[in-house]
Design an enzyme around this catalytic site. Sequence first.
Site, PDB file in Angstrom:
ATOM      1  N   SER A  33      -8.216  12.672   2.267  1.00 28.18           N
ATOM      2  CA  SER A  33      -6.860  12.724   2.801  1.00 28.18           C
ATOM      3  C   SER A  33      -6.642  13.942   3.688  1.00 28.18           C
ATOM      4  CB  SER A  33      -5.852  12.764   1.648  1.00 28.18           C
ATOM      5  OG  SER A  33      -4.539  13.008   2.110  1.00 28.18           O
TER       6      SER A  33
ATOM      7  N   TYR B  45      -2.650  11.115   9.342  1.00 33.44           N
ATOM      8  CA  TYR B  45      -1.271  10.698   9.574  1.00 33.44           C
ATOM      9  C   TYR B  45      -0.933  10.876  11.045  1.00 33.44           C
ATOM     10  CZ  TYR B  45      -0.609  10.970   4.498  1.00 33.44           C
ATOM     11  OH  TYR B  45      -0.720  10.792   3.147  1.00 33.44           O
TER      12      TYR B  45
ATOM     13  N   THR C  89      -3.024   6.199   8.596  1.00 35.49           N
ATOM     14  CA  THR C  89      -1.950   5.693   7.732  1.00 35.49           C
ATOM     15  C   THR C  89      -0.687   5.485   8.559  1.00 35.49           C
ATOM     16  OG1 THR C  89      -2.853   6.766   5.759  1.00 35.49           O
ATOM     17  CG2 THR C  89      -0.519   6.212   5.726  1.00 35.49           C
TER      18      THR C  89
ATOM     19  N   LYS D  65      -4.167   1.697   7.812  1.00 36.49           N
ATOM     20  CA  LYS D  65      -3.714   1.538   6.430  1.00 36.49           C
ATOM     21  C   LYS D  65      -2.184   1.471   6.371  1.00 36.49           C
ATOM     22  CE  LYS D  65      -4.296   3.733   1.874  1.00 36.49           C
ATOM     23  NZ  LYS D  65      -2.892   4.088   1.571  1.00 36.49           N
TER      24      LYS D  65
ATOM     25  N   HIS E 223       1.393   1.662   0.007  1.00 36.74           N
ATOM     26  CA  HIS E 223       1.274   3.071  -0.377  1.00 36.74           C
ATOM     27  C   HIS E 223       1.385   3.237  -1.889  1.00 36.74           C
ATOM     28  CE1 HIS E 223       1.000   6.797   2.119  1.00 36.74           C
ATOM     29  NE2 HIS E 223       1.208   7.381   0.955  1.00 36.74           N
TER      30      HIS E 223
END
Length: 396
Positions: free
Chosen positions: A111, A134, A160, A256, A280
């Site tokens: 992440s 992100y 994401t 995602k 999520h």
Amino acid sequence: MAPRRASITSIEDLRRLAERRVPRMFYDYVDCGSWTEGTYRANSEDLAKIPLRQRVGVDISKRTLASRMVGEAVTMPVALAPTGLAGMQWADGEILAARAAERFGVPFALSTVSVCSIEDVAAHTTRPFWFQLYMMKDRAFMERLIGRARDANCSALVLTLDLQVQGQRHKDIKNGLSTPPKPTLRNLVNLATKPRWCLGMLGTRRHTFRNIVGHVSGIEDVSSLAHWVSGQFDQSLSWEDVRWVRKLWDRKLILKGILDPEDARMAASTGADAIVVSNHGGRQLDGAPSTISMLPAVVEAVGDRTEVLFDGGVRSGQDVLKALAHGAQGVLVGRAFLYGLGAMGEEGVTYCLELLQKELDLTMALCGVTDIANAAHALLAPAQNVPPERQFARRA
């Protein structure tokens, strides 16, 4: 006293052990959803309702779980999902999880808001891993992150899309979630009951978001870091931004956060190599449908234009098989491996994967399925909206 493996027979056993060993704010960060947590619960509950087809008189002596995910050979079609703050479940958690995944032969995704950095994980592994990104307002920082992922030989970028704003998670607010934890009386009392966790944290220098700290100017303490992160999620995100990332990244791109068939078609049009059907983990829009309920429609919407992966509510090998039977070509697990990590560190992640593999293999056998590519045969009835050629096609 360390638990005997014989006493751990399911992911639920790992969850209970993690709940005892991980500080309250970090355990709750993992084991919670937004608002009423209705969608969080629905992800698992809807998987549990799917019946399987018991078969007999089938030669099951040569079963195989081997498959491919996003072009990579895997021992089973399962990957460790990108999860924030894994390094707060156990000291150096992302490094430990990546090593366990590498030894097991499945992908690991790091992440952006990990405690261990891209470089930390790369220095402790030999197999290329995935990096999750992100869409942030600071595009220069995003470009640097993408460059760092390329330099670390990451094989895929996971973008994401469902965090333009953050759903409210009541437990995080009540716990005063921060990394590292603030030295309040409540936190200090709770930490005093977690000596194993505290000793581990004293033995590492990794206590904050190392992908960010030292790479963005003006971040000097926890407060400035939290303010920067909360202000970076880009509410103006559009499909043009996704195409911008696609131009910057010349390796596999995974999108995602896809839950709607129309969004799935748009995602496929951007040139993404795979999409992840995900809400999520029930941490964003409470009241959204479960991921398994939307999976067949998404699979039908994209056809063969892009690979479809799945996450949400997976707590067993049976759940993995059900997702594959509904058209997914791979499954991402988040909470399941985090429970293992919080319970037993690297050994716990390995044990989580072993549990999933054993359950998946035994369930296949009882359903008369000998090749994971034929997972749809395990269903009592064909998955709605999934064309037969999509259900039964061998993964290339």
